[in-house]
Design a protein around this motif. Structure first.
Motif, mmCIF file in Angstrom:
data_model
loop_
_atom_site.group_PDB
_atom_site.id
_atom_site.type_symbol
_atom_site.label_atom_id
_atom_site.label_comp_id
_atom_site.label_asym_id
_atom_site.label_seq_id
_atom_site.Cartn_x
_atom_site.Cartn_y
_atom_site.Cartn_z
ATOM 1 N N THR A 1 0.852 -1.196 0.000
ATOM 2 C CA THR A 1 0.000 0.000 0.000
ATOM 3 C C THR A 1 0.887 1.245 0.000
ATOM 4 O OG1 THR A 1 -0.107 0.081 2.420
ATOM 5 C CG2 THR A 1 -1.854 -1.147 1.287
ATOM 6 N N LEU A 2 0.310 2.346 -0.427
ATOM 7 C CA LEU A 2 0.940 3.665 -0.311
ATOM 8 C C LEU A 2 -0.109 4.622 0.232
ATOM 9 C CD1 LEU A 2 2.774 4.038 -3.762
ATOM 10 C CD2 LEU A 2 3.791 3.345 -1.586
ATOM 11 N N GLY A 3 0.293 5.458 1.189
ATOM 12 C CA GLY A 3 -0.553 6.522 1.685
ATOM 13 C C GLY A 3 -1.835 6.048 2.366
ATOM 14 N N PRO A 4 -2.693 7.025 2.705
ATOM 15 C CA PRO A 4 -2.448 8.463 2.535
ATOM 16 C C PRO A 4 -1.433 8.975 3.546
ATOM 17 C CG PRO A 4 -4.554 8.070 3.621
ATOM 18 C CD PRO A 4 -4.026 6.726 3.263
ATOM 19 N N GLY A 5 -0.571 9.890 3.073
ATOM 20 C CA GLY A 5 0.451 10.449 3.934
ATOM 21 C C GLY A 5 1.833 10.312 3.322
ATOM 22 N N PRO A 6 2.872 10.370 4.146
ATOM 23 C CA PRO A 6 4.237 10.274 3.645
ATOM 24 C C PRO A 6 4.515 8.914 3.021
ATOM 25 C CG PRO A 6 4.187 11.166 5.880
ATOM 26 C CD PRO A 6 2.815 10.669 5.584
ATOM 27 N N ILE A 7 5.389 8.907 2.045
ATOM 28 C CA ILE A 7 5.852 7.675 1.409
ATOM 29 C C ILE A 7 7.325 7.510 1.765
ATOM 30 C CG2 ILE A 7 6.176 6.435 -0.758
ATOM 31 C CD1 ILE A 7 4.021 8.281 -1.969
ATOM 32 N N THR A 8 7.671 6.338 2.271
ATOM 33 C CA THR A 8 9.045 6.085 2.713
ATOM 34 C C THR A 8 9.754 5.095 1.787
ATOM 35 O OG1 THR A 8 8.454 4.212 4.115
ATOM 36 C CG2 THR A 8 8.318 6.430 5.102
ATOM 37 N N GLN A 9 11.049 4.961 2.007
ATOM 38 C CA GLN A 9 11.817 3.942 1.292
ATOM 39 C C GLN A 9 11.191 2.569 1.522
ATOM 40 O OE1 GLN A 9 14.907 4.212 -0.412
ATOM 41 N NE2 GLN A 9 15.861 6.089 0.303
ATOM 42 N N ALA A 10 10.749 2.302 2.741
ATOM 43 C CA ALA A 10 10.166 1.000 3.064
ATOM 44 C C ALA A 10 8.900 0.739 2.254
ATOM 45 C CB ALA A 10 9.858 0.911 4.556
ATOM 46 N N ASP A 11 8.091 1.778 2.035
ATOM 47 C CA ASP A 11 6.875 1.626 1.240
ATOM 48 C C ASP A 11 7.210 1.185 -0.187
ATOM 49 O OD1 ASP A 11 5.258 2.465 3.368
ATOM 50 O OD2 ASP A 11 5.489 4.570 2.809
ATOM 51 N N ALA A 12 8.216 1.841 -0.769
ATOM 52 C CA ALA A 12 8.623 1.497 -2.130
ATOM 53 C C ALA A 12 9.207 0.095 -2.185
ATOM 54 C CB ALA A 12 9.634 2.520 -2.647
ATOM 55 N N ALA A 13 9.977 -0.276 -1.152
ATOM 56 C CA ALA A 13 10.577 -1.608 -1.119
ATOM 57 C C ALA A 13 9.511 -2.687 -0.971
ATOM 58 C CB ALA A 13 11.583 -1.701 0.019
ATOM 59 N N ALA A 14 8.455 -2.398 -0.231
ATOM 60 C CA ALA A 14 7.374 -3.377 -0.091
ATOM 61 C C ALA A 14 6.624 -3.558 -1.402
ATOM 62 C CB ALA A 14 6.414 -2.934 1.007
ATOM 63 N N LEU A 15 6.490 -2.488 -2.169
ATOM 64 C CA LEU A 15 5.798 -2.562 -3.458
ATOM 65 C C LEU A 15 6.639 -3.308 -4.480
ATOM 66 C CD1 LEU A 15 3.551 -1.819 -5.432
ATOM 67 C CD2 LEU A 15 4.617 0.441 -5.686
ATOM 68 N N TYR A 16 7.946 -3.052 -4.471
ATOM 69 C CA TYR A 16 8.835 -3.723 -5.429
ATOM 70 C C TYR A 16 9.962 -4.380 -4.628
ATOM 71 C CZ TYR A 16 10.506 -4.760 -10.086
ATOM 72 O OH TYR A 16 10.849 -5.428 -11.243
ATOM 73 N N ALA A 17 9.726 -5.623 -4.232
ATOM 74 C CA ALA A 17 10.595 -6.293 -3.264
ATOM 75 C C ALA A 17 11.855 -6.891 -3.870
ATOM 76 C CB ALA A 17 9.813 -7.397 -2.551
ATOM 77 N N ILE B 1 11.764 4.848 -6.446
ATOM 78 C CA ILE B 1 12.048 5.791 -5.366
ATOM 79 C C ILE B 1 12.393 7.169 -5.928
ATOM 80 C CG2 ILE B 1 13.739 6.323 -3.557
ATOM 81 C CD1 ILE B 1 13.821 3.274 -2.995
ATOM 82 N N ASP B 2 13.259 7.195 -6.915
ATOM 83 C CA ASP B 2 13.681 8.480 -7.501
ATOM 84 C C ASP B 2 12.517 9.196 -8.179
ATOM 85 O OD1 ASP B 2 16.224 7.910 -6.613
ATOM 86 O OD2 ASP B 2 16.962 7.220 -8.556
ATOM 87 N N TRP B 3 11.649 8.437 -8.841
ATOM 88 C CA TRP B 3 10.509 9.024 -9.547
ATOM 89 C C TRP B 3 9.583 9.724 -8.551
ATOM 90 C CZ3 TRP B 3 5.233 9.078 -10.120
ATOM 91 C CH2 TRP B 3 4.713 9.445 -11.369
ATOM 92 N N ILE B 4 9.314 9.041 -7.445
ATOM 93 C CA ILE B 4 8.452 9.639 -6.412
ATOM 94 C C ILE B 4 9.130 10.857 -5.788
ATOM 95 C CG2 ILE B 4 7.365 9.243 -4.167
ATOM 96 C CD1 ILE B 4 7.057 6.282 -5.019
#
Length: 617
Positions: free
Chosen positions: A400-416, A542-545
């Motif tokens: 999941t992402l959001g609502p709120g801040p997006i962290t490195q961990a969020d991106a890593a969970a999406l693309y493991a 990560i860079d795109w976000i």
């Protein structure tokens, strides 16, 4: 330590109860039986205990870096089991069946972002005093030099009898090692899955060759038998048979060959499997004891060999196996203390904020409907490559992402996964074959949505097809008609409103695993490569976000595929998510609401500031 509890209370009780746990496990969940019945009754007797882990994938500290929560697994918990067994038994050997150096943010951080003088995974294994480890396919993900650095610091050998230097017969790793306990020489043969040649072709082509597991083991067997009294195999390969790739088309030997190895070498006393992430407490194949410790240090495989000496030779007269769960086992305080500084750096790294969203993004239904969160990955890949099309999978339906801040961990969970991105050129025919192969993920249904080949299974997806092997393609529009037989399911395939002709060509952004034919997608493995690599997909995400600070679902969502008929999804459950109809209705409601608003996300708080690098470094 980020709320991690050492939980040292009860260690004494736990160690004292371990003998009972082992006895119960061996009695109820083990394969056991006499070996070498001709041994003399008057000879000396010795018990050798061999412990095995596999597919640890960076799980040392019992901490989930994606969710910032404690895990009931990890090598620190295994360490408590190992210490207890060593205290109770005089002759113990510890081995691993591979996939140590990649798999979670801990591995990624010390493999790519900030390599330590000694890789902390290797430091942890040295702490536990491992005797040997098989080379896993994921050991090659960060390149051969990274593996060589880890290997140089290991106080134990990495073994792989079926890997040679390209163009030669020179072994790239030791094929076996011999460990002596109580006067008994235990030969440990190491083997690894040949699939690495496909999955990490960019890192390995022209450098290493991966040969057939069984034939390589046969070549080593005479020397191994002469050098040891007892022989075991530690292999990064599943029980089999079968491969995730077309062996005939690729020319790559079988991926999972544990059963074939047992059939070929009945003189083996035990095989410690890996790669398939299964827990196999005990099995017997062709008289060979087989066990596997699952994944992520969730269990410890235990093999007990009782030997008797007669006429100057040791013979196995009894044996058993089990798998001990790490659930509820207190982590070893000494290992936790040694890992603490490494752990804290990774916790800070993954908590770093990279952006903000006012929307709620979910991958829950990304395998049954086009969703914004998977379109986000597609958009990143298209922007990075300039390709016509992009292929992606929903690796983690819980992301999941959001609502709120997006962290490195969020991106890593999406693309493991640590995949890199490539661009290839495919024909319309190859594209259709690609999508048809992906559509194997679903059961066939009637027009009313009733299953016709599910064997009573109420789920839409086919159990034998991993969810990460279901790919969708952005840039074209198509439907998957699950009432049709395999090979005929892709309908209404268009590009720019025009039907896709077989001879039309497209550039396709795709990860390196798929580009090499991984997962059985052999129809594109020889497609011309337009761009060798545009970097790791997760880092690109990560860079795109980070470049945009704030992201909105409505900005990336572009419906391109669907399942037909609608009844096929309305009445089924989806194993990873729940009832499809309810989830799709919720997802569609969010998307349509955003489309009407045309401004969701812009009224939220400003994106938190981003730090230039990992905190504390």
């Amino acid at each position: 330590m980020s709320s991690l509890s050492l939980r040292t209370q009860g260690l004494r009780f736990y160690a004292g109860g371990l003998a009972l746990a082992l006895a119960a496990g061996c009695a109820s969940g083990s394969a056991a039986g006499p070996r070498g019945e001709g041994a003399g009754a008057s000879g000396d007797r010795v018990e050798i205990t061999i412990l095995g882990t596999t597919d640890v994938h960076g799980r040392i500290v019992p901490w989930d870096y994606y969710t910032a929560s404690e895990e009931d697994l990890g090598l620190a918990r295994v360490a408590t089991l190992v210490d207890s067994i060593r205290a109770a038994r005089p002759a113990v050997i510890l081995v691993d069946s591979g996939d140590l150096l990649q798999g979670n943010p801990f591995d990624y951080y010390y493999g790519v972002v900030a390599p330590a003088e000694t890789h902390p995974v290797i430091a942890a294994m040295n702490f536990l005093d491992y005797d040997a480890a098989a080379v896993g396919n994921h050991e090659f993900n960060f390149g051969i030099p990274a593996l060589e650095r880890a290997e140089a610091d290991a106080a134990f050998p990495f073994l792989a009898a079926n890997v040679v230097v390209a163009g030669t017969d020179l072994p790239a790793f030791p094929p076996f090692t011999v460990v002596e306990r109580e006067g008994v020489r235990v030969g440990i043969l190491g083997l690894t899955t040949p699939g690495s040649a496909i999955w990490d072709r960019a890192n390995l082509e022209g450098k290493l060759e991966f040969r057939d597991i069984v034939e390589s083991a046969r070549r080593q067997w005479p020397e191994l038998e002469r050098a040891s009294d007892v022989q075991i195999a530690v292999m990064h390969s599943g029980l089999g048979p079968g491969s995730s790739y077309d062996e005939a088309a690729t020319g790559v030997p079988p991926e999972d060959a544990g059963g074939a190895l047992a059939e070929a070498l009945p003189g083996l006393d035990a095989i410690f499997l890996g790669h398939s992430h299964r827990v196999i407490p005990a099995d017997t194949v062709a008289g060979v004891l087989v066990t596997q410790a699952g994944r992520w240090a969730e269990a410890l495989a235990v093999v007990s060999l009782e030997l008797e000496q007669a006429d100057g030779e040791w013979r196995v007269v009894d044996r058993s196996a089990t798998a001990l769960s790490t659930a509820g086992v207190p982590p070893d305080p000494g290992l936790m203390a040694e890992m603490q500084p490494f752990h804290e750096q990774v916790v800070a790294y993954v908590a770093d904020t990279i952006g903000f969203t006012a929307d709620a993004w979910s991958a829950a239904v990304a395998r049954v409907a086009d969703t914004a969160i998977l379109d986000l990955i597609q958009r990143v890949q298209l922007d990075a490559t300039g390709a016509d099309l992009s292929a992606a999978s929903a690796f983690n339906p819980e992301a999941t992402l959001g609502p709120g801040p997006i962290t490195q961990a969020d991106a890593a969970a999406l693309y493991a996964y640590d995949n890199t991105l490539k661009t290839i050129r495919v024909t319309g025919r190859q594209l259709r074959e690609y999508l048809e192969y992906s559509a194997k993920y679903f059961h066939r249904t009637t027009p009313d949505g009733e299953p016709v080949d599910a064997g009573g299974d109420a789920d839409l997806e086919v159990d034998s097809v991993p969810g990460y092997n279901f790919d969708v393609v952005a840039g074209v529009e198509y439907a998957i008609d699950v009432t049709r037989p395999l090979g005929e399911r892709i309908v209404d395939l268009t590009y720019g409103g025009e039907p896709v002709a077989d001879d039309r060509t497209f550039t396709l952004a795709i990860n390196n695993y798929r580009q090499g034919g991984g997962g059985g997608y052999t129809m594109i493995q020889d497609a011309p490569v337009v761009s060798e690599s545009a970097g790791e997909v997760r880092q690109l995400l990560i860079d795109w976000i980070a470049d945009r600070d704030t992201i909105r679902r409505a900005e990336v969502f572009e419906p391109s595929w669907r399942i037909v008929p609608e009844a096929a999804t309305a009445g089924y459950t989806f194993a990873d998510s729940g009832r499809i109809a309810e989830l799709l209705e919720r997802e569609a409601g969010r998307i349509s609401g955003e489309a009407r608003a045309q401004g969701v996300g812009t009224g939220g708080p400003p994106a938190p500031s981003r730090r230039a690098g990992p905190p504390g470094l």
